[in-house]
Design a protein around this motif. Sequence first.
Motif, PDB file in Angstrom:
ATOM      1  N   LYS A  43       0.831  -1.214   0.000  1.00 13.26           N
ATOM      2  CA  LYS A  43       0.000   0.000   0.000  1.00 13.26           C
ATOM      3  C   LYS A  43       0.860   1.257   0.000  1.00 13.26           C
ATOM      4  N   GLU A  44       1.913   1.259   0.800  1.00 13.30           N
ATOM      5  CA  GLU A  44       2.774   2.432   0.895  1.00 13.30           C
ATOM      6  C   GLU A  44       3.670   2.579  -0.336  1.00 13.30           C
ATOM      7  N   ASP A  50       2.773   6.585  -6.933  1.00 15.25           N
ATOM      8  CA  ASP A  50       1.852   7.607  -7.448  1.00 15.25           C
ATOM      9  C   ASP A  50       2.408   9.015  -7.255  1.00 15.25           C
ATOM     10  N   GLU A  51       3.282   9.203  -6.268  1.00 15.16           N
ATOM     11  CA  GLU A  51       3.918  10.505  -6.045  1.00 15.16           C
ATOM     12  C   GLU A  51       5.152  10.699  -6.922  1.00 15.16           C
ATOM     13  N   GLY A  52       5.475   9.694  -7.725  1.00 13.65           N
ATOM     14  CA  GLY A  52       6.608   9.800  -8.634  1.00 13.65           C
ATOM     15  C   GLY A  52       7.957   9.553  -7.992  1.00 13.65           C
ATOM     16  N   PHE A 213      15.884   0.511  -7.891  1.00 12.23           N
ATOM     17  CA  PHE A 213      14.908   1.419  -7.291  1.00 12.23           C
ATOM     18  C   PHE A 213      15.416   1.885  -5.934  1.00 12.23           C
ATOM     19  N   SER A 214      14.816   2.935  -5.415  1.00  9.48           N
ATOM     20  CA  SER A 214      15.321   3.599  -4.220  1.00  9.48           C
ATOM     21  C   SER A 214      15.185   2.729  -2.974  1.00  9.48           C
ATOM     22  N   PHE A 215      16.316   2.381  -2.403  1.00  9.28           N
ATOM     23  CA  PHE A 215      16.308   1.613  -1.163  1.00  9.28           C
ATOM     24  C   PHE A 215      15.820   2.477  -0.002  1.00  9.28           C
ATOM     25  N   ALA A 216      16.120   3.777  -0.040  1.00 10.52           N
ATOM     26  CA  ALA A 216      15.676   4.676   1.027  1.00 10.52           C
ATOM     27  C   ALA A 216      14.158   4.728   1.106  1.00 10.52           C
ATOM     28  N   HIS A 217      13.491   4.854  -0.025  1.00  9.75           N
ATOM     29  CA  HIS A 217      12.028   4.895  -0.022  1.00  9.75           C
ATOM     30  C   HIS A 217      11.443   3.533   0.355  1.00  9.75           C
ATOM     31  N   LYS A 357       2.918  10.395   6.142  1.00  3.94           N
ATOM     32  CA  LYS A 357       2.820  11.363   5.044  1.00  3.94           C
ATOM     33  C   LYS A 357       3.361  12.737   5.425  1.00  3.94           C
ATOM     34  N   ARG A 358       3.724  12.911   6.668  1.00  3.44           N
ATOM     35  CA  ARG A 358       4.128  14.238   7.132  1.00  3.44           C
ATOM     36  C   ARG A 358       5.610  14.517   6.907  1.00  3.44           C
ATOM     37  N   PHE A 359       6.376  13.511   6.529  1.00  3.83           N
ATOM     38  CA  PHE A 359       7.812  13.688   6.332  1.00  3.83           C
ATOM     39  C   PHE A 359       8.171  13.299   4.902  1.00  3.83           C
ATOM     40  N   LYS A 360       8.781  14.234   4.196  1.00  3.03           N
ATOM     41  CA  LYS A 360       9.045  14.051   2.771  1.00  3.03           C
ATOM     42  C   LYS A 360      10.460  13.590   2.460  1.00  3.03           C
ATOM     43  N   ARG A 361      11.398  13.894   3.336  1.00  5.15           N
ATOM     44  CA  ARG A 361      12.781  13.535   3.047  1.00  5.15           C
ATOM     45  C   ARG A 361      12.990  12.045   3.268  1.00  5.15           C
ATOM     46  N   PRO A 362      13.637  11.358   2.330  1.00  4.64           N
ATOM     47  CA  PRO A 362      13.845   9.908   2.472  1.00  4.64           C
ATOM     48  C   PRO A 362      14.564   9.551   3.771  1.00  4.64           C
ATOM     49  N   LEU A 363      14.183   8.419   4.346  1.00  2.80           N
ATOM     50  CA  LEU A 363      14.754   7.804   5.539  1.00  2.80           C
ATOM     51  C   LEU A 363      14.397   8.506   6.849  1.00  2.80           C
TER      52      LEU A 363
END
Length: 428
Positions: A43-44, A50-52, A213-217, A357-363
């Motif tokens: 789900k996440e 979807d956010e690219g 693909f991004s391991f951080a995400h 959803k409140r934090f945008k920076r990876p990790l």
Amino acid sequence: MFPDFHYLFQYLFGIDIPGLSLVKTFGFFVAIGFLGGAYFIAKELKRKKDEGLFKPEIVTEVIGKPVTTSELIWMGVLGFVVGFKLFGLILNASVVSRNPIDFLFSAQGSWLGGIAFALLFVYSRYSSKKKQELPTPKENKVAVYPHQRVADIIFIAAIGGFGGAKLFNAFETWEDFIQNPIENLIAPAGLTFYGGLIVATIALYLYACAKKFSFAHLCDAAAPALMLAYGLGRLGCQFSGDGDWGIYNSAYITQADGSLAKSSPQQYDALVKQYPEVFIDRNEKQVTPSRYAPAPDGLPIWLYAQNFKHNVNNDGIPIPGYKGEYSHVLPAGVFPTSMYEAAVCIALFIFLWSIRKRFKRPLQIFGIYLVLNGLERFTVELFRVNYKYDWGFIHPTQAEIISGCLVIAGVLLFFFYKPKDQTIAPTA
């Protein structure tokens, strides 16, 4: 306690179904933990796609290709193994239920079931490929995102997690391990969570690099699910009584009927002298620590002490007059730390899911997870019995060392990690 579903159904419904003993309670909750974790990770990952935040991997699929001999051979081998073991389990349920793991790693099984399933698997693959076969096979380019690879991610996490948990547990209980390494490696009990977390993380990092693909995400997407899966796994520890409990609460001792009753320090000391072999910690080679903590008025005793009657490992002393398979009970109450961890970690999952959803920076979310996980485990270690390292002025357990490192790593990730390919400021 309910070491398997046979005991559970007897307790809840008064129904005696011996075959249910094949379904082990701890394994059931671990499976539920993986399924729940897979759902929330998918789900996440889908939301992040979807956010690219994920780029797809372009793979080539060949459609209409005829079935190959190697495919049929592989399906035949797989079908034989499944049928051989599955029918063996069913036909020998009463014997196998005592130790399904030993049976799975043995040469025992049903040859007739193996041959039947081999033929079924081969026919199924042949017929499905025949229906899709084209005169001229064609190639399609397909975009595959991480949320479509959740099955692979969970499988890698399971294998790496189990292997790491066994490896770190071997280091933690080295003297027991070297006496019988094979049995310790295949036994369902004896798992160290942090070992599983570390090895699974390394395996998934390599997988993410291979799939580009991004391991951080991926870490951020997995953080809430990891907390949920751990909490559900601890429920399995609690209900099966697998030995993952705390130190003794000397305020309660076990009666002849298996129930707990309030005791004095003198009564507890007399019990320790009566059963010295039970109260000796095999890792520390000394009497297991205890704490006198009677439950305050109005609170149930089981919050402070449980004696894990019918525990899955048969730890403790025999239950008088009981002839069943799981016939032991602890001589005194212990702090039910697995119950504490289950409740706390499920609550922390809800918290992480609500703020993700409140934090945008990876990790950043993963950093919060590491801090919360480390603090939770460090706290519960105050009530747990584990091997302690001798560092002179301090004597930490393996879990305390790792949890302390996780807290530090989580703080560093949250405040100081900056991705190279983007500069997204955190929002809170």
